[in-house]
Design an enzyme around this catalytic site. Structure first.
Site, PDB file in Angstrom:
ATOM      1  N   GLY A  55       0.831  -1.196  -0.080  1.00 14.01           N
ATOM      2  CA  GLY A  55       0.119  -0.251   0.122  1.00 14.01           C
ATOM      3  C   GLY A  55       0.909   1.303  -0.192  1.00 14.01           C
ATOM      4  N   HIS A  56       2.038   1.280  -0.132  1.00  9.68           N
ATOM      5  CA  HIS A  56       3.013   2.391  -0.120  1.00  9.68           C
ATOM      6  C   HIS A  56       3.940   2.374  -1.265  1.00  9.68           C
ATOM      7  CE1 HIS A  56       5.819   5.467   1.729  1.00  9.68           C
ATOM      8  NE2 HIS A  56       4.531   5.661   2.459  1.00  9.68           N
ATOM      9  N   PHE A  57       3.722   2.710  -2.609  1.00 12.90           N
ATOM     10  CA  PHE A  57       2.392   3.196  -3.069  1.00 12.90           C
ATOM     11  C   PHE A  57       2.439   1.982  -4.058  1.00 12.90           C
ATOM     12  CE2 PHE A  57       4.235   7.138  -1.031  1.00 12.90           C
ATOM     13  CZ  PHE A  57       3.013   7.489  -0.436  1.00 12.90           C
ATOM     14  N   VAL A 115       7.740   2.880  -2.677  1.00 15.13           N
ATOM     15  CA  VAL A 115       8.700   3.924  -1.771  1.00 15.13           C
ATOM     16  C   VAL A 115       8.748   3.185  -0.292  1.00 15.13           C
ATOM     17  CG1 VAL A 115       9.203   6.153  -0.954  1.00 15.13           C
ATOM     18  CG2 VAL A 115       8.242   5.563  -3.200  1.00 15.13           C
TER      19      VAL A 115
END
EC number: 4.2.1.59
Length: 147
Positions: free
Chosen positions: A50-52, A57
């Protein structure tokens, strides 16, 4: 005395485990003084979900955590040979001057350098830097208390 640590030694010395163990290897450690550690950043890291999604990252807070874990190894390795060192706790107290200079992405290897700049009683202050190659990715001063 300078020493290196493999993943098995690291796992005995730190209370962290997958997915929160953020140090893969210690290249060099002068116990109680300084440490150089590695974190291999792979696309399989759970935080990349979820990042991203389209632009993975490594979260800055996890770069800081890898610096904190490396710093902890520096002070608990001062008791190398004492298996009780794995039961020793180091608590994060504060962070100062945190700066992020470049993104860390899958395929990068973080080289974490931490040095003790002040120790009094059970409190220890570290100057930490994280690099990708020769490029500074992050820096911070970390204050911790040994329990």
């Amino acid at each position: 005395m300078t020493m290196a640590l493999d993943h098995k030694q690291i796992m005995r010395m730190l209370p962290h485990s997958y997915p929160f163990l953020l140090v893969d290897r210690v290249l060099e450690c002068i116990p109680g003084k300084s440490i150089v550690a590695l974190k291999n950043v792979t696309f399989n890291e759970p935080f990349f979900v979820g990042h991203f999604r389209d632009n993975p990252v490594m979260p800055g807070v996890l770069i800081i955590e890898s610096m904190a874990q490396s710093s902890m190894l520096c002070v608990v390795s001062d008791r190398e040979g004492d298996e009780a060192s794995g039961n020793r706790s180091v608590y994060f107290m504060s962070i100062d001057g945190a700066k992020f200079r470049r993104v860390v992405v899958p395929g990068d290897t973080l080289t974490i350098k931490s040095a003790v700049i002040h120790m009094r009683g059970t409190t220890c202050k570290f100057q930490c830097h994280a690099y990708v190659g020769d490029e500074l990715a992050s820096e911070a001063q970390i204050l911790a208390m040994m329990g």
